[in-house]
Design an enzyme around this catalytic site. Structure first.
Site, PDB file in Angstrom:
ATOM      1  N   CYS A  85      -2.085   2.305   8.696  1.00 36.48           N
ATOM      2  CA  CYS A  85      -1.219   1.386   7.847  1.00 36.48           C
ATOM      3  C   CYS A  85       0.272   1.948   7.739  1.00 36.48           C
ATOM      4  O   CYS A  85       1.096   1.859   8.770  1.00 36.48           O
ATOM      5  CB  CYS A  85      -1.673   0.770   6.569  1.00 36.48           C
ATOM      6  SG  CYS A  85      -1.285  -0.924   5.924  1.00 36.48           S
ATOM      7  N   GLU A 126      -8.390  -0.950   7.779  1.00 37.62           N
ATOM      8  CA  GLU A 126      -8.194  -0.244   6.395  1.00 37.62           C
ATOM      9  C   GLU A 126      -8.880  -1.300   5.528  1.00 37.62           C
ATOM     10  O   GLU A 126      -8.931  -2.218   5.629  1.00 37.62           O
ATOM     11  CB  GLU A 126      -6.903  -0.121   6.413  1.00 37.62           C
ATOM     12  CG  GLU A 126      -6.674   0.760   4.915  1.00 37.62           C
ATOM     13  CD  GLU A 126      -5.054   0.664   4.504  1.00 37.62           C
ATOM     14  OE1 GLU A 126      -4.699   1.432   3.944  1.00 37.62           O
ATOM     15  OE2 GLU A 126      -4.294  -0.254   5.053  1.00 37.62           O
ATOM     16  N   LYS A 173      -4.829   9.105   4.493  1.00 37.14           N
ATOM     17  CA  LYS A 173      -3.476   8.618   4.519  1.00 37.14           C
ATOM     18  C   LYS A 173      -2.377   9.424   3.723  1.00 37.14           C
ATOM     19  O   LYS A 173      -2.657   9.686   2.387  1.00 37.14           O
ATOM     20  CB  LYS A 173      -3.816   7.188   3.921  1.00 37.14           C
ATOM     21  CG  LYS A 173      -2.508   6.233   4.069  1.00 37.14           C
ATOM     22  CD  LYS A 173      -2.824   5.068   3.757  1.00 37.14           C
ATOM     23  CE  LYS A 173      -1.661   4.118   3.936  1.00 37.14           C
ATOM     24  NZ  LYS A 173      -1.947   2.702   3.431  1.00 37.14           N
TER      25      LYS A 173
END
Length: 268
Positions: free
Chosen positions: A157, A44, A117
């Protein structure tokens, strides 16, 4: 799929300088390919870890064009690999914000998947404070794609804390987690969450992290790793830039699913 398939996670300590990060990513992906990797995952925020959160807005690209996307497509094509590009900032319809997007490329350099995301991180403890929603727009769609190793599920994440996302993917061979976990939360939760996702979905999990002290003063946890469907860590890099390599073994995954048929036992 091939019975054994080699994958790699790249670990970086990204800087505020895009060009510098591109040089580092090129070198580390080359090292992964030298080790036999056929699918490579970047972390990321690999293109930029800015001095301020808003710095990534300044380098945001439109889908299908821009230096970062061109670089990733060329890298996949040059090495004939499946490349999952960590995340990069893509232009959002919301003023002053970006999509934190994962793009996947096939060995011809064609983009074959995009995941934006969904879960945005915020954390406050003492003087340590983060809020991704200030500069990032929320993604909407669960994304998977088919590679020679099998079905690959994309996540990023903070998504790691939301198991329902992975259930929504359906059975996968490989789940990827590019990340920039903070040192504080990573030390407490990173490994146990990754292993849990591998165990409950009976698949491989490949996590590619930022790992060290950044120019902007932020410290990330690192510990990029490959975990098998039994929850065993097959390879790990604690801190600093480098490459984590390992094999996906289809026969082992099928044995786990047959001996403990938890996926078939689901009721909800």
């Amino acid at each position: 799929m091939s019975r054994n398939y080699k994958v790699a996670a790249i670990q970086m300590v990204a800087t505020p300088q895009l060009e510098q990060n591109i040089v580092t990513a090129r070198r580390l992906v080359g090292e992964a390919v030298q080790q036999g990797a056929q699918l490579v995952l970047l972390p990321e925020y690999w293109p930029i870890m800015g001095m301020q959160d808003s710095d990534k807005v300044g380098i945001a690209e439109t889908p299908g064009s821009g230096q970062i996307q061109t670089f990733m497509a060329q890298l996949a094509r040059e090495h004939k690999i499946w490349l999952i590009g960590g995340t990069l900032p893509l232009a959002s319809s919301e003023t002053g914000k970006v999509l934190n997007a994962t793009l996947a490329y096939d060995p011809d350099g064609q983009q074959i998947g995009q995941y934006d995301k969904i879960h945005l991180f915020s954390f406050t403890k003492g003087e340590e404070s983060y809020d991704e929603a200030r500069t990032i727009s929320v993604g909407k769609n669960v994304t998977t794609f088919d590679a020679p190793c099998g079905k690959v599920g994309l996540s990023v994440c903070y998504d790691l804390r939301f198991p329902e996302l992975y259930r929504a993917m359906g059975p996968c061979t490989l789940i990827v987690v590019p990340a920039a976990f903070t040192y504080t939360t990573g030390k407490a939760h990173w490994e146990i969450l990754l292993r849990a996702r591998a165990i409950e979905n009976q698949c491989y999990v490949l996590a590619s992290a930022q790992g060290g002290m950044h120019v902007n003063g932020r410290r990330t946890w690192g510990h990029s790793m490959l975990i098998d469907p039994w929850g065993t860590i097959k390879a790990v890099l604690p801190e600093g830039e480098g490459v984590v390599c390992g094999e996906i073994d289809e026969a082992f995954m099928q044995n786990v699913r047959e001996s403990l048929p938890a996926l078939r036992h689901r009721k909800l």
